[in-house]
Design an enzyme around this catalytic site. Structure first.
Site, mmCIF file in Angstrom:
data_model
loop_
_atom_site.group_PDB
_atom_site.id
_atom_site.type_symbol
_atom_site.label_atom_id
_atom_site.label_comp_id
_atom_site.label_asym_id
_atom_site.label_seq_id
_atom_site.Cartn_x
_atom_site.Cartn_y
_atom_site.Cartn_z
ATOM 1 N N SER A 119 0.822 -1.213 0.000
ATOM 2 C CA SER A 119 0.000 0.000 0.000
ATOM 3 C C SER A 119 0.853 1.259 0.000
ATOM 4 C CB SER A 119 -0.860 0.053 1.275
ATOM 5 O OG SER A 119 -1.680 -1.063 1.365
ATOM 6 N N GLU A 152 -2.619 0.978 -9.398
ATOM 7 C CA GLU A 152 -1.447 1.852 -9.492
ATOM 8 C C GLU A 152 -0.253 0.975 -9.884
ATOM 9 O OE1 GLU A 152 -2.328 5.408 -6.236
ATOM 10 O OE2 GLU A 152 -1.414 3.583 -5.491
HETATM 11 N N1 LIG Z 1 -6.725 -4.414 2.808
HETATM 12 C C1 LIG Z 1 -6.680 -3.460 1.907
HETATM 13 O O1 LIG Z 1 -7.609 -2.666 1.748
HETATM 14 C C2 LIG Z 1 -5.479 -3.300 1.021
HETATM 15 C C3 LIG Z 1 -5.605 -2.595 -0.178
HETATM 16 C C4 LIG Z 1 -4.502 -2.501 -1.041
HETATM 17 C C5 LIG Z 1 -3.297 -3.074 -0.687
HETATM 18 N N2 LIG Z 1 -3.191 -3.762 0.498
HETATM 19 C C6 LIG Z 1 -1.900 -4.390 0.796
HETATM 20 O O2 LIG Z 1 -1.980 -5.761 0.458
HETATM 21 C C7 LIG Z 1 -1.158 -6.530 1.331
HETATM 22 C C8 LIG Z 1 -2.014 -7.582 2.013
HETATM 23 O O3 LIG Z 1 -3.039 -6.950 2.746
HETATM 24 P P1 LIG Z 1 -4.341 -7.758 3.223
HETATM 25 O O4 LIG Z 1 -5.331 -6.756 3.690
HETATM 26 O O5 LIG Z 1 -4.742 -8.748 2.179
HETATM 27 O O6 LIG Z 1 -3.729 -8.546 4.500
HETATM 28 P P2 LIG Z 1 -4.271 -9.850 5.223
HETATM 29 O O7 LIG Z 1 -3.773 -9.803 6.612
HETATM 30 O O8 LIG Z 1 -5.741 -10.018 4.973
HETATM 31 O O9 LIG Z 1 -3.522 -11.043 4.427
HETATM 32 C C9 LIG Z 1 -2.147 -11.281 4.454
HETATM 33 C C10 LIG Z 1 -1.930 -12.771 4.209
HETATM 34 O O10 LIG Z 1 -0.509 -13.000 4.024
HETATM 35 C C11 LIG Z 1 -0.223 -14.252 4.591
HETATM 36 N N3 LIG Z 1 1.223 -14.384 4.798
HETATM 37 C C12 LIG Z 1 1.978 -13.892 5.813
HETATM 38 N N4 LIG Z 1 3.278 -14.231 5.646
HETATM 39 C C13 LIG Z 1 3.329 -14.957 4.495
HETATM 40 C C14 LIG Z 1 4.399 -15.589 3.800
HETATM 41 N N5 LIG Z 1 5.642 -15.551 4.235
HETATM 42 N N6 LIG Z 1 4.087 -16.257 2.669
HETATM 43 C C15 LIG Z 1 2.816 -16.318 2.214
HETATM 44 N N7 LIG Z 1 1.783 -15.725 2.831
HETATM 45 C C16 LIG Z 1 2.030 -15.059 3.965
HETATM 46 C C17 LIG Z 1 -1.057 -14.284 5.863
HETATM 47 O O11 LIG Z 1 -1.180 -15.607 6.363
HETATM 48 C C18 LIG Z 1 -2.380 -13.673 5.373
HETATM 49 O O12 LIG Z 1 -3.259 -14.673 4.897
HETATM 50 C C19 LIG Z 1 -0.507 -5.536 2.289
HETATM 51 O O13 LIG Z 1 0.753 -5.164 1.778
HETATM 52 C C20 LIG Z 1 -1.481 -4.367 2.251
HETATM 53 O O14 LIG Z 1 -0.866 -3.153 2.604
HETATM 54 C C21 LIG Z 1 -4.245 -3.903 1.340
#
Ligand SMILES: NC(=O)c1ccc[n+]([C@@H]2O[C@H](COP(=O)([O-])OP(=O)(O)OC[C@H]3O[C@@H](n4cnc5c(N)ncnc54)[C@H](O)[C@@H]3O)[C@@H](O)[C@H]2O)c1
Length: 284
Positions: A119, A152
């Site tokens: 993000s 993006e």
């Molecule tokens: N939630 C949002 O609105 C949003 C929007 C855009 C971008 N993001 C970005 O996307 C990314 C994920 O966010 P999210 O909301 O999906 O988080 P989340 O917590 O829902 O999911 C993260 C997942 O990654 C897994 N994980 C952790 N370590 C790992 C590894 N070594 N190998 C494989 N999987 C692993 C976890 O078990 C979990 O299932 C972050 O960088 C976040 O900033 C989030």
């Protein structure tokens, strides 16, 4: 290069959504997480999303089954060797992302693009964990990835023009509208604008100027946003905004971005938003 197989690392809110989006757009998907239970959870959410689409007449049951069959899940990162592009969506933690990129670099073929859904964090720094910085870029989707139109596409210091063009083309194949972020700057475009708004909203609440409900109402009706700042943070995951604020504070060397006390407390209390049953609001 014709992209056929997309790897997705991290099967949380974003990873599951991106995997679902790719499968619906006829790509083969390899979805990875560290434990089976996260993959099972992702498949359930994907199933639910597509069942609703079938109910609404947006896809047929047959199309749903076909899309589902294109998603392979695995707890082994090694299986990313078959991917043409890998999109990383693990937690917003720079050292974790670098570790994942370093491992991926030794697994995938030499032409494979490694993209991050971070993000806010530095693409250049994440790319520095690999020997292919020219093939590393940001591919920042919005939540829910199946529906939100924007991607993006973010350039790291060494990202090649070819990589950017390929990711823009891929975004279009995924039915998205890409914008190019020409410089690796914290929060790119959308979060650079949105995070200060979150901070001001939380400060208004802390100062007792208005209730969360009324701040949300004011922003939806007064700025014509689809969601107010508290509803949106609860929906996205309260901890994500927190991590982005911490990162902005460090990167811009500016305490104005420090997470307000109320946000810190919510994160410490595990009130991470809708997915945990409570955030700024209660859901249970
Ligand atoms: N939630 C949002 O609105 C949003 C929007 C855009 C971008 N993001 C970005 O996307 C990314 C994920 O966010 P999210 O909301 O999906 O988080 P989340 O917590 O829902 O999911 C993260 C997942 O990654 C897994 N994980 C952790 N370590 C790992 C590894 N070594 N190998 C494989 N999987 C692993 C976890 O078990 C979990 O299932 C972050 O960088 C976040 O900033 C989030």
């Amino acid at each position: 290069m014709a992209i056929q197989t997309i790897g997705v690392v991290g099967a949380g809110s974003m990873g599951a959504g991106i995997a679902n989006l790719a499968a619906m757009n006829k790509f083969n998907v390899i979805l990875n997480d560290i434990e089976e239970r996260f993959l099972d959870g992702a498949l359930k959410r994907i199933d639910k999303f597509m069942s609703k689409s079938v109910e609404r007449g947006k896809m047929t049951e047959e199309q749903k089954q076909e899309a589902f069959a294109r998603i392979q899940t695995t707890t082994s990162l090694e299986e990313m060797s078959g991917a043409d592009v890998v999109i990383e969506a693990v937690l917003e933690d720079l050292s974790l992302k670098k570790e994942v990129f370093s491992k991926l670099d030794s697994i995938v073929n030499e032409n494979c693009i490694l993209a991050t859904n971070t993000s806010s964090m530095s693409i250049t720094e994440i790319a520095s964990a690999t020997k292919r910085p020219e093939r590393v870029a940001g591919m920042h989707f919005f939540n829910p990835a199946q529906l939100m139109k924007l991607v993006e596409v973010v350039r790291g210091y060494k990202t090649s023009d070819e990589t950017i063009e390929e990711l823009k083309a891929l975004s279009k194949q995924l039915s998205k509208e890409p914008v190019e972020v020409k410089k690796d700057s914290p929060g790119f475009i959308v979060n650079r604008i949105m995070i200060p708004q979150f901070i001001e909203a939380i400060k208004l609440l802390e100062e007792g100027v208005a209730s969360a409900e009324d701040i949300d109402k004011a922003v939806t009706l007064g700025l014509n946003y689809p969601m107010g700042p508290f509803t949106l943070q609860d929906y996205a995951g309260v901890e994500i905004g927190y991590h982005v604020m911490e990162y902005f504070k460090e990167e811009f060397n500016d305490n104005h971005f420090a997470p307000p006390q109320l946000l810190k407390q919510l994160v410490r209390a595990g009130r991470h938003g809708k997915k945990t049953g409570a955030g700024f609001y209660d859901y249970e």
